[in-house]
Design a protein around this motif. Structure first.
Motif, PDB file in Angstrom:
ATOM      1  N   ARG A  70       0.841  -1.208   0.000  1.00  0.00           N
ATOM      2  CA  ARG A  70       0.000   0.000   0.000  1.00  0.00           C
ATOM      3  C   ARG A  70       0.874   1.255   0.000  1.00  0.00           C
ATOM      4  O   ARG A  70       0.583   2.216  -0.693  1.00  0.00           O
ATOM      5  N   SER A  71       1.950   1.236   0.759  1.00  0.00           N
ATOM      6  CA  SER A  71       2.817   2.413   0.796  1.00  0.00           C
ATOM      7  C   SER A  71       3.614   2.576  -0.501  1.00  0.00           C
ATOM      8  O   SER A  71       4.010   3.693  -0.842  1.00  0.00           O
ATOM      9  N   ALA A  72       3.846   1.498  -1.223  1.00  0.00           N
ATOM     10  CA  ALA A  72       4.584   1.562  -2.490  1.00  0.00           C
ATOM     11  C   ALA A  72       3.730   2.095  -3.632  1.00  0.00           C
ATOM     12  O   ALA A  72       4.264   2.582  -4.633  1.00  0.00           O
ATOM     13  N   LEU A  73       2.418   2.028  -3.500  1.00  0.00           N
ATOM     14  CA  LEU A  73       1.502   2.381  -4.589  1.00  0.00           C
ATOM     15  C   LEU A  73       1.714   3.785  -5.155  1.00  0.00           C
ATOM     16  O   LEU A  73       1.927   3.924  -6.363  1.00  0.00           O
ATOM     17  N   PRO A  74       1.686   4.848  -4.352  1.00  0.00           N
ATOM     18  CA  PRO A  74       1.764   6.187  -4.954  1.00  0.00           C
ATOM     19  C   PRO A  74       3.042   6.434  -5.761  1.00  0.00           C
ATOM     20  O   PRO A  74       2.988   6.907  -6.897  1.00  0.00           O
ATOM     21  N   ALA A  75       4.187   6.123  -5.189  1.00  0.00           N
ATOM     22  CA  ALA A  75       5.452   6.379  -5.890  1.00  0.00           C
ATOM     23  C   ALA A  75       5.602   5.490  -7.117  1.00  0.00           C
ATOM     24  O   ALA A  75       6.060   5.948  -8.168  1.00  0.00           O
ATOM     25  N   ALA A  76       5.221   4.218  -6.998  1.00  0.00           N
ATOM     26  CA  ALA A  76       5.349   3.304  -8.141  1.00  0.00           C
ATOM     27  C   ALA A  76       4.469   3.745  -9.295  1.00  0.00           C
ATOM     28  O   ALA A  76       4.898   3.751 -10.455  1.00  0.00           O
ATOM     29  N   VAL A  77       3.243   4.145  -8.997  1.00  0.00           N
ATOM     30  CA  VAL A  77       2.331   4.607 -10.049  1.00  0.00           C
ATOM     31  C   VAL A  77       2.865   5.883 -10.692  1.00  0.00           C
ATOM     32  O   VAL A  77       2.889   6.006 -11.921  1.00  0.00           O
ATOM     33  N   GLN A  78       3.310   6.812  -9.880  1.00  0.00           N
ATOM     34  CA  GLN A  78       3.807   8.080 -10.413  1.00  0.00           C
ATOM     35  C   GLN A  78       5.031   7.860 -11.304  1.00  0.00           C
ATOM     36  O   GLN A  78       5.109   8.404 -12.405  1.00  0.00           O
TER      37      GLN A  78
END
Length: 141
Positions: A70-78
């Motif tokens: 869940r914490s990896a989601l924003p940076a990975a998507v961006q």
């Protein structure tokens, strides 16, 4: 260890934590904190499988795994969106990095920590593109 098994088809896995969550409440909580931290550290270092010695360790493995993805989601998507758009995001990612980022998102999807709607809502690619970027065969791993 990961270099030693690279290209062999074998996967490096994290070892077990021998401090068990048993006994008085404070010992159980301390063992859970230790185990969750070790699971998180293993995930951060690319070890996506580990061994648990006690059923009560499944609680912390589940929580640490979900929290990691869940914490990896924003940076990975961006970063993937920037990579795919070929836009300037301040970080120049290469295909190997895009593969790793896509793999993280797919693993998050596989374990149920994130869903495809969240990825799309955050501006990320769909499952077909993720699968291609990660080098997976459709329907496979």
């Amino acid at each position: 260890m990961q270099v030693a098994v690279a290209g062999t088809g074998a996967r490096a896995v994290d070892g077990s934590t021998n401090v068990l969550p048993v006994g008085p409440r404070d010992q159980v909580h301390a063992a859970w904190r230790l185990h969750a931290g070790l699971v998180r550290r293993a995930l951060e270092r690319g070890f996506f499988q580990g061994w648990d010695l006690h059923p009560a360790q499944l609680v912390t493995r589940y929580v640490a795994t979900y929290a990691f993805f869940r914490s990896a989601l924003p940076a990975a998507v961006q970063r993937l969106a920037t990579y795919l758009d070929r836009s300037d995001g301040g970080v120049l990612d290469e295909p190997a990095t895009a593969r790793a980022l896509a793999s993280v998102l797919l693993r998050g999807l596989d374990c149920g920590a994130i869903d495809s709607v969240e990825i799309l809502a955050a501006g990320g690619p769909d499952g077909v593109v993720l699968t291609k970027l990660a080098g997976r065969r459709p329907g496979g791993s």
